[in-house]
Design a protein around this motif. Structure first.
Motif, mmCIF file in Angstrom:
data_model
loop_
_atom_site.group_PDB
_atom_site.id
_atom_site.type_symbol
_atom_site.label_atom_id
_atom_site.label_comp_id
_atom_site.label_asym_id
_atom_site.label_seq_id
_atom_site.Cartn_x
_atom_site.Cartn_y
_atom_site.Cartn_z
ATOM 1 N N VAL A 88 -1.085 -9.015 -2.668
ATOM 2 C CA VAL A 88 -0.836 -9.426 -1.281
ATOM 3 C C VAL A 88 0.297 -8.599 -0.679
ATOM 4 C CG1 VAL A 88 -0.012 -11.315 0.176
ATOM 5 C CG2 VAL A 88 -1.735 -11.759 -1.571
ATOM 6 N N ASN A 89 1.383 -8.453 -1.421
ATOM 7 C CA ASN A 89 2.519 -7.679 -0.915
ATOM 8 C C ASN A 89 2.138 -6.224 -0.655
ATOM 9 O OD1 ASN A 89 4.270 -9.861 -0.940
ATOM 10 N ND2 ASN A 89 4.981 -9.440 -3.014
ATOM 11 N N GLU A 90 1.342 -5.658 -1.522
ATOM 12 C CA GLU A 90 0.910 -4.270 -1.349
ATOM 13 C C GLU A 90 0.009 -4.123 -0.124
ATOM 14 O OE1 GLU A 90 1.381 -0.441 -2.313
ATOM 15 O OE2 GLU A 90 2.221 -2.060 -3.502
ATOM 16 N N MET A 91 -0.884 -5.078 0.080
ATOM 17 C CA MET A 91 -1.758 -5.018 1.255
ATOM 18 C C MET A 91 -0.947 -5.205 2.537
ATOM 19 S SD MET A 91 -5.463 -6.648 0.216
ATOM 20 C CE MET A 91 -4.940 -8.142 -0.602
ATOM 21 N N ARG A 92 0.004 -6.105 2.528
ATOM 22 C CA ARG A 92 0.863 -6.301 3.706
ATOM 23 C C ARG A 92 1.652 -5.037 4.014
ATOM 24 N NH1 ARG A 92 2.946 -12.338 2.146
ATOM 25 N NH2 ARG A 92 1.205 -13.458 3.074
ATOM 26 N N ALA A 93 2.170 -4.407 2.979
ATOM 27 C CA ALA A 93 2.955 -3.182 3.158
ATOM 28 C C ALA A 93 2.110 -2.047 3.725
ATOM 29 C CB ALA A 93 3.571 -2.757 1.834
ATOM 30 N N ASN A 94 0.801 -2.115 3.501
ATOM 31 C CA ASN A 94 -0.101 -1.080 3.995
ATOM 32 C C ASN A 94 -0.823 -1.473 5.278
ATOM 33 O OD1 ASN A 94 -0.357 1.362 2.045
ATOM 34 N ND2 ASN A 94 -0.084 -0.429 0.739
ATOM 35 N N ASP A 139 -7.784 -10.565 6.774
ATOM 36 C CA ASP A 139 -8.507 -9.723 5.822
ATOM 37 C C ASP A 139 -7.967 -9.904 4.408
ATOM 38 O OD1 ASP A 139 -10.053 -8.760 7.908
ATOM 39 O OD2 ASP A 139 -8.757 -7.037 8.262
ATOM 40 N N ILE A 140 -6.664 -10.110 4.293
ATOM 41 C CA ILE A 140 -6.063 -10.365 2.978
ATOM 42 C C ILE A 140 -6.647 -11.639 2.383
ATOM 43 C CG2 ILE A 140 -3.927 -11.010 1.789
ATOM 44 C CD1 ILE A 140 -2.440 -9.090 3.695
ATOM 45 N N LYS A 141 -6.750 -12.687 3.193
ATOM 46 C CA LYS A 141 -7.309 -13.956 2.709
ATOM 47 C C LYS A 141 -8.749 -13.778 2.242
ATOM 48 C CE LYS A 141 -4.397 -16.970 5.494
ATOM 49 N NZ LYS A 141 -4.337 -17.932 6.600
ATOM 50 N N THR A 142 -9.532 -13.040 3.015
ATOM 51 C CA THR A 142 -10.935 -12.796 2.658
ATOM 52 C C THR A 142 -11.031 -12.047 1.339
ATOM 53 O OG1 THR A 142 -11.537 -12.693 4.995
ATOM 54 C CG2 THR A 142 -13.091 -11.734 3.422
ATOM 55 N N GLU A 169 -12.241 -0.726 2.247
ATOM 56 C CA GLU A 169 -12.961 0.339 2.951
ATOM 57 C C GLU A 169 -14.066 -0.229 3.840
ATOM 58 O OE1 GLU A 169 -12.649 4.449 0.598
ATOM 59 O OE2 GLU A 169 -13.952 2.973 -0.380
ATOM 60 N N LYS A 170 -14.748 -1.278 3.388
ATOM 61 C CA LYS A 170 -15.770 -1.927 4.213
ATOM 62 C C LYS A 170 -15.167 -2.482 5.498
ATOM 63 C CE LYS A 170 -18.740 -3.403 0.405
ATOM 64 N NZ LYS A 170 -19.224 -4.589 -0.351
ATOM 65 N N MET A 171 -13.898 -2.917 5.398
ATOM 66 C CA MET A 171 -13.210 -3.492 6.558
ATOM 67 C C MET A 171 -12.534 -2.420 7.417
ATOM 68 S SD MET A 171 -11.423 -6.779 4.833
ATOM 69 C CE MET A 171 -12.357 -8.180 4.270
ATOM 70 N N GLY A 172 -12.613 -1.168 6.978
ATOM 71 C CA GLY A 172 -12.058 -0.077 7.778
ATOM 72 C C GLY A 172 -10.669 0.392 7.370
ATOM 73 N N TYR A 173 -10.188 -0.076 6.225
ATOM 74 C CA TYR A 173 -8.870 0.326 5.731
ATOM 75 C C TYR A 173 -9.008 1.455 4.719
ATOM 76 C CZ TYR A 173 -7.300 -4.160 7.659
ATOM 77 O OH TYR A 173 -7.030 -5.215 8.490
ATOM 78 N N GLU A 174 -7.895 2.097 4.442
ATOM 79 C CA GLU A 174 -7.844 3.106 3.391
ATOM 80 C C GLU A 174 -7.703 2.408 2.038
ATOM 81 O OE1 GLU A 174 -7.814 6.588 3.608
ATOM 82 O OE2 GLU A 174 -8.404 6.277 5.693
ATOM 83 N N LYS A 175 -8.070 3.121 0.966
ATOM 84 C CA LYS A 175 -7.864 2.604 -0.376
ATOM 85 C C LYS A 175 -6.367 2.450 -0.629
ATOM 86 C CE LYS A 175 -11.871 4.706 -2.518
ATOM 87 N NZ LYS A 175 -12.311 5.605 -3.595
ATOM 88 N N ILE A 176 -6.018 1.429 -1.382
ATOM 89 C CA ILE A 176 -4.617 1.191 -1.720
ATOM 90 C C ILE A 176 -4.401 1.229 -3.225
ATOM 91 C CG2 ILE A 176 -2.745 -0.510 -1.659
ATOM 92 C CD1 ILE A 176 -3.946 -1.571 0.938
#
Length: 81
Positions: free
Chosen positions: A7-13, A19-22, A42-49
């Motif tokens: 979660v912290n990594e996704m928030r930082a990015n 989308d995090i909850k999903t 990637e399906k949601m339009g974000y870059e890989k983390i």
């Protein structure tokens, strides 16, 4: 890596909270799998983390001549008696 770390990594990015909850709901079913999380991002339009495709980021022709060539210099030792 714990889900809190994920979660912290996704928030930082910059991933939106919705989308995090999903992604977390889907990830809890299959446990932590960085490849699957990145696919969902990637399906949601974000870059890989969480995973890196080194083959995608590596280009054989890039940066070949960016460094000057170096030559080893061998010197003879002077033996003075």
């Amino acid at each position: 890596m714990t889900f809190k770390d994920v979660v912290n990594e996704m928030r930082a990015n910059g991933v939106a909270e919705e989308d995090i909850k999903t992604i977390l709901e889907q990830s809890k079913k299959s446990r932590y799998n960085p490849k699957l999380i990145d696919e969902e991002l990637e399906k949601m339009g974000y870059e890989k983390i969480f995973t890196i495709d080194y083959d995608d980021n590596y280009d054989d022709d890039d940066d070949i001549d960016d460094f000057p060539s170096s030559q080893k210099i061998f010197r003879k030792h002077n033996k003075e008696f």
